[in-house]
Design a protein around this motif. Structure first.
Motif, PDB file in Angstrom:
ATOM      1  N   GLU A 125       9.219   2.755   8.158  1.00 23.84           N
ATOM      2  CA  GLU A 125       7.971   2.337   8.795  1.00 23.84           C
ATOM      3  C   GLU A 125       6.787   3.120   8.231  1.00 23.84           C
ATOM      4  O   GLU A 125       5.703   2.565   7.996  1.00 23.84           O
ATOM      5  CB  GLU A 125       8.062   2.541  10.300  1.00 23.84           C
ATOM      6  N   GLY A 126       6.990   4.419   8.004  1.00 25.72           N
ATOM      7  CA  GLY A 126       5.936   5.218   7.398  1.00 25.72           C
ATOM      8  C   GLY A 126       5.620   4.777   5.982  1.00 25.72           C
ATOM      9  O   GLY A 126       4.450   4.720   5.570  1.00 25.72           O
ATOM     10  N   MET A 127       6.669   4.429   5.214  1.00 29.32           N
ATOM     11  CA  MET A 127       6.449   3.939   3.853  1.00 29.32           C
ATOM     12  C   MET A 127       5.668   2.639   3.860  1.00 29.32           C
ATOM     13  O   MET A 127       4.776   2.428   3.028  1.00 29.32           O
ATOM     14  CB  MET A 127       7.798   3.738   3.161  1.00 29.32           C
ATOM     15  N   ALA A 128       5.990   1.755   4.822  1.00 27.42           N
ATOM     16  CA  ALA A 128       5.297   0.461   4.901  1.00 27.42           C
ATOM     17  C   ALA A 128       3.808   0.655   5.172  1.00 27.42           C
ATOM     18  O   ALA A 128       2.959  -0.055   4.610  1.00 27.42           O
ATOM     19  CB  ALA A 128       5.927  -0.400   5.989  1.00 27.42           C
ATOM     20  N   VAL A 129       3.472   1.622   6.031  1.00 24.20           N
ATOM     21  CA  VAL A 129       2.060   1.905   6.314  1.00 24.20           C
ATOM     22  C   VAL A 129       1.333   2.316   5.034  1.00 24.20           C
ATOM     23  O   VAL A 129       0.230   1.834   4.729  1.00 24.20           O
ATOM     24  CB  VAL A 129       1.942   3.017   7.378  1.00 24.20           C
ATOM     25  N   ASN A 134      -3.009   0.943   4.819  1.00 23.08           N
ATOM     26  CA  ASN A 134      -3.745   0.813   6.077  1.00 23.08           C
ATOM     27  C   ASN A 134      -3.546   2.042   6.968  1.00 23.08           C
ATOM     28  O   ASN A 134      -3.514   1.959   8.186  1.00 23.08           O
ATOM     29  CB  ASN A 134      -3.333  -0.458   6.827  1.00 23.08           C
ATOM     30  N   TRP A 135      -3.395   3.205   6.333  1.00 18.40           N
ATOM     31  CA  TRP A 135      -3.187   4.446   7.076  1.00 18.40           C
ATOM     32  C   TRP A 135      -4.516   4.946   7.614  1.00 18.40           C
ATOM     33  O   TRP A 135      -5.490   5.098   6.872  1.00 18.40           O
ATOM     34  CB  TRP A 135      -2.560   5.491   6.163  1.00 18.40           C
ATOM     35  N   ASP A 136      -4.576   5.203   8.896  1.00 16.58           N
ATOM     36  CA  ASP A 136      -5.800   5.687   9.529  1.00 16.58           C
ATOM     37  C   ASP A 136      -5.846   7.205   9.623  1.00 16.58           C
ATOM     38  O   ASP A 136      -6.747   7.774  10.249  1.00 16.58           O
ATOM     39  CB  ASP A 136      -5.922   5.092  10.939  1.00 16.58           C
ATOM     40  N   THR A 141       0.465  11.119  17.977  1.00 16.43           N
ATOM     41  CA  THR A 141       1.456  10.223  18.582  1.00 16.43           C
ATOM     42  C   THR A 141       1.934   9.130  17.636  1.00 16.43           C
ATOM     43  O   THR A 141       2.665   8.226  18.052  1.00 16.43           O
ATOM     44  CB  THR A 141       0.866   9.562  19.844  1.00 16.43           C
ATOM     45  N   ALA A 142       1.560   9.199  16.355  1.00 19.79           N
ATOM     46  CA  ALA A 142       1.919   8.121  15.422  1.00 19.79           C
ATOM     47  C   ALA A 142       3.348   8.281  14.912  1.00 19.79           C
ATOM     48  O   ALA A 142       3.773   9.379  14.536  1.00 19.79           O
ATOM     49  CB  ALA A 142       0.947   8.109  14.247  1.00 19.79           C
ATOM     50  N   LEU A 143       4.086   7.187  14.902  1.00 20.66           N
ATOM     51  CA  LEU A 143       5.411   7.101  14.294  1.00 20.66           C
ATOM     52  C   LEU A 143       6.331   8.241  14.743  1.00 20.66           C
ATOM     53  O   LEU A 143       7.024   8.863  13.933  1.00 20.66           O
ATOM     54  CB  LEU A 143       5.298   7.094  12.760  1.00 20.66           C
ATOM     55  N   LEU A 144       6.341   8.487  16.026  1.00 21.14           N
ATOM     56  CA  LEU A 144       7.189   9.553  16.539  1.00 21.14           C
ATOM     57  C   LEU A 144       8.662   9.161  16.461  1.00 21.14           C
ATOM     58  O   LEU A 144       9.053   8.089  16.916  1.00 21.14           O
ATOM     59  CB  LEU A 144       6.825   9.875  17.990  1.00 21.14           C
ATOM     60  N   GLY A 145       9.450  10.029  15.891  1.00 19.71           N
ATOM     61  CA  GLY A 145      10.894   9.834  15.840  1.00 19.71           C
ATOM     62  C   GLY A 145      11.586  10.909  16.649  1.00 19.71           C
ATOM     63  O   GLY A 145      11.054  11.401  17.649  1.00 19.71           O
TER      64      GLY A 145
END
Length: 328
Positions: A125-129, A134-136, A141-145
């Protein structure tokens, strides 16, 4: 067969070093491209070969073996698994079967851990961003695993690969548990600090991560069926780098879609190249194209095993990696 080189037919392209050595030792027919042989091509190959070198993509069933003729004497499989070959029928027809066990243990265990990390840390998911640009920026709290340390890992199948996974998992701080046909003797179990579960159902219900590392046999087909998958905690993750047929893929897909299982990392599939299209739509699933053994070192070592099996057979001895039906 002294004085005459064996005729060896290879069904797929192999590493260059392996193909070169084969040409030095045998009268070898290499595959010009890397596409699988058709059924008709396999029949023709078996008719002109003393030794056939297939891969796991070649289905050598009873019907095909019935058309092999009398020349074929050895099927030297380029792969550890032999569920693509009807070993019993081959032996009945006087055809030996060998494989390439043991050389892919570390590579497959590495990939198992990679999938665990990919799912639990949401790496795809991080790679897709980043790939979509489109990384802000960083956010608390982003992409918490979740971290692997402290999680319970259940290993289904504690053979060479399962034990290699256990060693890696322990280094990550995971608690290692396992279910196997037979409990490991203390000399193996204690260094791994692994807890044995006689009941697969009871183990599954308590694990945070389940790693499938058992072979595909009649007794393991759909071992992880719908009933057993429902025993898993909704926060649990399942990883499969072994054989797709061990897991009921449709049941797994339904549960992942319903968030009844938190995630999955899959390198193998129940129907080979045909992957359930609904799996591709899920953010909580990491899918790989059977890459568990895909290292230069591993693939060359597989080829070296094939060469040793053929050369030993050519010298009039039992191939060291001979497969017999009682092993399956």
């Amino acid at each position: 067969m002294a004085g005459k080189k064996l005729t060896v037919v290879v069904t797929r392209r192999l590493p260059e070093a392996v193909e070169t050595r084969m040409m030095e030792l045998f009268d070898v027919e290499l595959r010009e491209d890397d596409t699988p042989m058709s059924r008709a091509e396999l029949v023709a190959a078996m008719g002109r070969a003393d030794v056939l070198v297939p891969t796991i993509t070649d289905t050598i069933d009873a019907g095909l073996l019935g058309q092999a003729g009398d020349r074929l004497k050895l099927i030297a499989n380029y792969g550890a698994g032999v569920d693509n070959i009807d070993v019993s029928t081959a032996r009945q027809r006087g055809i030996l079967v060998s494989n390439t066990p043991g050389v892919l243990t570390e590579d497959t265990a590495d990939m198992t851990m990679a999938l665990m990390l990919s799912v639990t840390r949401r790496i795809p998911e991080g790679m897709a961003v980043m790939q979509k640009d489109n990384w802000d920026g960083w956010s608390p709290t982003a992409l918490l695993g979740g971290r692997l340390a402290g999680r319970r890992l259940g290993i289904l199948g504690m053979g060479r690969i399962g034990q290699a996974v256990a060693r890696r998992a322990a280094a990550f701080g995971m608690q290692v548990h396992y279910h196997n046909r037979r409990r490991l003797h203390a000399g193996l179990e204690e260094p791994l600090e692994a807890t044995y579960w006689e009941s697969l159902d009871q183990m599954i219900a308590r694990m945070d991560v389940l790693s499938i590392n058992c072979p595909h046999t009649p007794s393991t087909f759909h071992l992880m069926n719908a009933r057993r998958l429902k025993l898993m905690k909704p926060t649990a993750v399942i990883v499969n780098t072994s054989r797709g047929e061990v897991v009921d893929e449709n049941a797994l897909t339904r549960m992942l879609r319903a968030n009844e299982i938190a995630g999955a990392g899959l390198d193998v599939y129940e129907h080979g190249r045909t992957v359930n299209p609904r799996l591709r739509e899920l953010n909580n699933v990491v899918l790989l194209p059977h890459m568990g053994s895909a290292t230069h070192e591993g693939r060359v070592e597989m080829g070296e095993k094939v060469l040793i099996n053929i050369k030993t057979f050519d010298d009039g001895h039992r191939p060291p990696d001979l497969v017999v039906p009682s092993m399956l």
